[in-house]
Design a protein around this motif. Structure first.
Motif, PDB file in Angstrom:
ATOM      1  N   VAL A 184     -14.248 -27.730 -67.264  1.00 43.18           N
ATOM      2  CA  VAL A 184     -13.687 -26.416 -67.883  1.00 43.18           C
ATOM      3  C   VAL A 184     -14.808 -25.314 -67.787  1.00 43.18           C
ATOM      4  CG1 VAL A 184     -12.658 -25.636 -69.966  1.00 43.18           C
ATOM      5  CG2 VAL A 184     -12.009 -27.743 -69.129  1.00 43.18           C
ATOM      6  N   VAL A 185     -15.830 -25.707 -68.235  1.00 41.74           N
ATOM      7  CA  VAL A 185     -17.130 -24.872 -68.305  1.00 41.74           C
ATOM      8  C   VAL A 185     -17.338 -24.421 -66.876  1.00 41.74           C
ATOM      9  CG1 VAL A 185     -19.476 -24.501 -68.368  1.00 41.74           C
ATOM     10  CG2 VAL A 185     -18.373 -25.575 -70.152  1.00 41.74           C
ATOM     11  N   ALA A 186     -17.343 -25.153 -65.751  1.00 39.31           N
ATOM     12  CA  ALA A 186     -17.242 -24.777 -64.383  1.00 39.31           C
ATOM     13  C   ALA A 186     -16.054 -23.688 -64.185  1.00 39.31           C
ATOM     14  CB  ALA A 186     -17.310 -25.845 -63.462  1.00 39.31           C
ATOM     15  N   ALA A 187     -15.146 -24.225 -64.575  1.00 41.55           N
ATOM     16  CA  ALA A 187     -13.628 -22.929 -64.260  1.00 41.55           C
ATOM     17  C   ALA A 187     -13.804 -21.730 -64.789  1.00 41.55           C
ATOM     18  CB  ALA A 187     -12.268 -23.849 -64.721  1.00 41.55           C
ATOM     19  N   SER A 188     -14.452 -21.848 -66.154  1.00 44.87           N
ATOM     20  CA  SER A 188     -14.529 -20.756 -67.063  1.00 44.87           C
ATOM     21  C   SER A 188     -15.603 -19.749 -66.127  1.00 44.87           C
ATOM     22  CB  SER A 188     -15.182 -21.082 -68.212  1.00 44.87           C
ATOM     23  OG  SER A 188     -14.276 -21.764 -68.994  1.00 44.87           O
ATOM     24  N   ILE A 189     -16.832 -20.435 -65.824  1.00 42.43           N
ATOM     25  CA  ILE A 189     -17.949 -19.468 -64.949  1.00 42.43           C
ATOM     26  C   ILE A 189     -17.114 -18.775 -63.775  1.00 42.43           C
ATOM     27  CG2 ILE A 189     -19.739 -20.002 -63.371  1.00 42.43           C
ATOM     28  CD1 ILE A 189     -20.915 -21.804 -65.613  1.00 42.43           C
ATOM     29  N   VAL A 190     -16.269 -19.638 -62.989  1.00 37.94           N
ATOM     30  CA  VAL A 190     -15.886 -19.358 -61.769  1.00 37.94           C
ATOM     31  C   VAL A 190     -14.814 -18.072 -61.747  1.00 37.94           C
ATOM     32  CG1 VAL A 190     -14.415 -19.847 -59.792  1.00 37.94           C
ATOM     33  CG2 VAL A 190     -16.086 -21.413 -60.499  1.00 37.94           C
ATOM     34  N   ILE A 191     -13.949 -18.199 -62.953  1.00 41.76           N
ATOM     35  CA  ILE A 191     -13.070 -16.834 -63.104  1.00 41.76           C
ATOM     36  C   ILE A 191     -13.717 -15.720 -63.810  1.00 41.76           C
ATOM     37  CG2 ILE A 191     -11.242 -18.810 -63.263  1.00 41.76           C
ATOM     38  CD1 ILE A 191     -11.875 -16.806 -66.611  1.00 41.76           C
ATOM     39  N   THR A 192     -14.739 -15.783 -64.134  1.00 41.84           N
ATOM     40  CA  THR A 192     -15.337 -14.388 -64.701  1.00 41.84           C
ATOM     41  C   THR A 192     -16.471 -13.810 -63.645  1.00 41.84           C
ATOM     42  OG1 THR A 192     -16.882 -16.032 -66.014  1.00 41.84           O
ATOM     43  CG2 THR A 192     -15.048 -15.268 -66.950  1.00 41.84           C
ATOM     44  N   ILE A 193     -16.692 -14.689 -62.573  1.00 45.63           N
ATOM     45  CA  ILE A 193     -17.586 -14.033 -61.533  1.00 45.63           C
ATOM     46  C   ILE A 193     -17.311 -12.680 -61.218  1.00 45.63           C
ATOM     47  CG2 ILE A 193     -18.186 -14.434 -59.122  1.00 45.63           C
ATOM     48  CD1 ILE A 193     -18.541 -17.287 -59.898  1.00 45.63           C
ATOM     49  N   ARG A 194     -16.016 -12.548 -61.018  1.00 46.79           N
ATOM     50  CA  ARG A 194     -15.577 -10.897 -60.611  1.00 46.79           C
ATOM     51  C   ARG A 194     -15.992  -9.859 -61.672  1.00 46.79           C
ATOM     52  NH1 ARG A 194     -12.631 -10.643 -55.844  1.00 46.79           N
ATOM     53  NH2 ARG A 194     -12.870  -8.337 -56.072  1.00 46.79           N
ATOM     54  N   LEU A 195     -16.333 -10.350 -62.777  1.00 43.62           N
ATOM     55  CA  LEU A 195     -16.436  -9.329 -63.942  1.00 43.62           C
ATOM     56  C   LEU A 195     -17.788  -8.664 -64.028  1.00 43.62           C
ATOM     57  CD1 LEU A 195     -13.776 -10.729 -65.226  1.00 43.62           C
ATOM     58  CD2 LEU A 195     -14.801 -10.128 -67.339  1.00 43.62           C
TER      59      LEU A 195
END
Length: 286
Positions: A184-195
């Protein structure tokens, strides 16, 4: 401010950016509080940079970059957990290798990709104004998963994180819980990369919980205030970008750094006042 509100009501890209700020504020606040509490900041940095390898691979294969980044990030998180379990490999050494490999692999894949890759800079330095509806659904899904996990299994997660001996006596599957949380932490990191991009992303997960931790001690309060601080910084960064044409991701990080400095000063002043009040009471009693 009025112009910003008027444009926000008219332009879809600004609306998407505002929704992304709210959703990612929730994601970064919750996941970031867990990362800081578990002292996984260096690990999150390794996962972030490793995911760049997945982005490069996705460009090369012609698939959604977020899919490539997510696959690399999850594989890296679970791989690190497996390699460092039992002291087989030092965690800092494994993260250093992963960090370098991810960036190098991403550069190689991008170099091998025919044609021009216009979205590459947005992954490196962020581009919240180009967030799509599909990416908002990704963000919403991860935010919902985090809320459900901490809402339903919060105590179990914290027991495994901070008291593994007690969790063992309760027959809690620690490896499963750690694996789920790292995923879940990895997914959280990925979906915020575009920010804010790969280069600045770690600050979005670490500074808000640090600010909240100055004034709160319980994990629940820290996570709530971290969500508020993250959302506030992203919205303010978006407004600063609207007014000055500066990059919104970098603006948000600078605002976070300034908030942390101000919060530190306020904390020192409040501690000094409490100590002075205590000394005065002691003298009066004497």
């Amino acid at each position: 401010m009025i112009d910003f509100i008027n444009d926000l009501s008219q332009f879809a890209f600004l609306q998407n950016a505002m929704i992304a700020s709210l959703l990612c504020g929730m994601v970064c606040g919750l996941a970031g509080s867990y990362i800081v509490a578990r002292r996984l900041v260096f690990l999150s940095g390794g996962i972030t940079h490793a995911s760049f390898g997945g982005i490069g691979m996705a460009f090369y294969l012609g698939i959604d970059p977020l899919v490539g980044a997510l696959s690399f990030a999850v594989a890296s998180a679970l791989g690190l957990e497996s390699l460092t379990r039992g002291g087989r490999l030092r965690e800092d050494s494994a993260i250093g290798v992963l960090w370098a490999f991810g960036m190098a692999a991403g550069i190689v894949f991008v170099f091998l990709t025919p044609g021009y890759t216009p979205d590459l800079m947005s992954f490196l330095f962020g581009s919240i104004l180009t967030i799509t509806t599909q990416q908002l659904w990704w963000s919403g899904g991860v935010a919902l998963i985090l809320l459900l996990l901490f809402g339903l299994f919060g105590r179990t997660i914290l027991y495994v994180a901070f008291d593994p001996e007690f969790s063992a006596t309760q027959k809690i599957p620690s490896r499963v819980v750690n694996g789920v949380m790292l995923t879940v932490v990895a997914a959280s990191i990925v979906i915020t990369i575009r920010l804010v991009g790969v280069m600045l992303l770690v600050s979005l997960f670490t500074i808000p919980p640090l600010i909240a931790g100055l004034f709160a001690k319980r994990f629940q309060k820290i996570s709530v205030w971290a969500m508020v601080v993250t959302t506030l910084s992203l919205v303010c960064g978006l407004f600063v970008s609207y007014k000055t044409q500066l990059p919104p991701g970098a603006s948000s990080v600078i605002i976070l750094a300034l908030l942390y400095a101000v919060a530190g000063i306020v904390k020192k002043i409040s501690v000094h006042k409490r100590l002075s009040a205590g000394n005065n009471v002691g003298r009066a009693v004497a």
